[in-house]
Design a protein around this motif. Structure first.
Motif, PDB file in Angstrom:
ATOM      1  N   VAL A  17       0.842  -1.203   0.000  1.00  0.00           N
ATOM      2  CA  VAL A  17       0.000   0.000   0.000  1.00  0.00           C
ATOM      3  C   VAL A  17       0.873   1.248   0.000  1.00  0.00           C
ATOM      4  O   VAL A  17       0.627   2.197  -0.759  1.00  0.00           O
ATOM      5  N   ALA A  18       1.915   1.267   0.816  1.00  0.00           N
ATOM      6  CA  ALA A  18       2.804   2.437   0.881  1.00  0.00           C
ATOM      7  C   ALA A  18       3.514   2.657  -0.454  1.00  0.00           C
ATOM      8  O   ALA A  18       3.619   3.801  -0.926  1.00  0.00           O
TER       9      ALA A  18
ATOM     10  N   THR B 181       2.484   1.652  -3.404  1.00  0.00           N
ATOM     11  CA  THR B 181       1.489   2.057  -4.394  1.00  0.00           C
ATOM     12  C   THR B 181       1.178   3.541  -4.269  1.00  0.00           C
ATOM     13  O   THR B 181       1.095   4.256  -5.277  1.00  0.00           O
ATOM     14  N   ILE B 182       1.024   4.021  -3.061  1.00  0.00           N
ATOM     15  CA  ILE B 182       0.764   5.453  -2.845  1.00  0.00           C
ATOM     16  C   ILE B 182       1.951   6.284  -3.316  1.00  0.00           C
ATOM     17  O   ILE B 182       1.779   7.319  -3.958  1.00  0.00           O
ATOM     18  N   ALA B 183       3.161   5.822  -3.030  1.00  0.00           N
ATOM     19  CA  ALA B 183       4.358   6.548  -3.475  1.00  0.00           C
ATOM     20  C   ALA B 183       4.448   6.572  -5.001  1.00  0.00           C
ATOM     21  O   ALA B 183       4.762   7.606  -5.598  1.00  0.00           O
TER      22      ALA B 183
ATOM     23  N   LEU C  81       1.928   6.296  -7.179  1.00  0.00           N
ATOM     24  CA  LEU C  81       0.882   7.168  -7.702  1.00  0.00           C
ATOM     25  C   LEU C  81       1.230   8.638  -7.505  1.00  0.00           C
ATOM     26  O   LEU C  81       0.924   9.473  -8.354  1.00  0.00           O
ATOM     27  N   THR C  82       1.890   8.951  -6.407  1.00  0.00           N
ATOM     28  CA  THR C  82       2.327  10.330  -6.181  1.00  0.00           C
ATOM     29  C   THR C  82       3.376  10.744  -7.213  1.00  0.00           C
ATOM     30  O   THR C  82       3.354  11.868  -7.709  1.00  0.00           O
TER      31      THR C  82
ATOM     32  N   GLN D  91       1.576  11.165 -10.682  1.00  0.00           N
ATOM     33  CA  GLN D  91       0.460  12.105 -10.728  1.00  0.00           C
ATOM     34  C   GLN D  91       0.630  13.219 -11.777  1.00  0.00           C
ATOM     35  O   GLN D  91      -0.329  13.531 -12.479  1.00  0.00           O
TER      36      GLN D  91
END
Length: 84
Positions: A11-12, A14-16, A18-19, A22
């Motif tokens: 999850v971490a 994936t968030i990184a 996507l950031t 972006q």
């Protein structure tokens, strides 16, 4: 405990990711819209020429003529108006 840590890391990461990606979502969206919009023209050109390279070149010139040229003209007019 290991599976919770593993999924937490996924999850971490994936968030990184996507950031980081972006800023590219908007240009990728418009590239996909243009590709979908001009694909029928490309297939018609390909049926007539039967050469993939020639069809791609003609399709690229068509995209330049239909999208880039009017945008360049409008941008030029806006710059001229801003100086007056």
């Amino acid at each position: 405990m290991r599976s919770v840590f593993f999924f937490g890391m996924i999850v971490a990461l994936t968030i990184a990711m996507l950031t980081l990606l972006q800023p590219f979502f908007y240009p990728l969206f418009w590239a996909a819209v243009i590709a979908v919009m001009f694909h029928p023209a490309y297939t018609k050109i390909l049926k007539r020429t039967k050469l993939e390279a020639v069809s791609m070149t003609i399709a690229l010139l068509l995209v330049l003529l239909v999208i880039i040229l009017p945008l360049a003209i409008v941008a030029t007019l806006l710059v001229k108006e801003s100086f007056e």
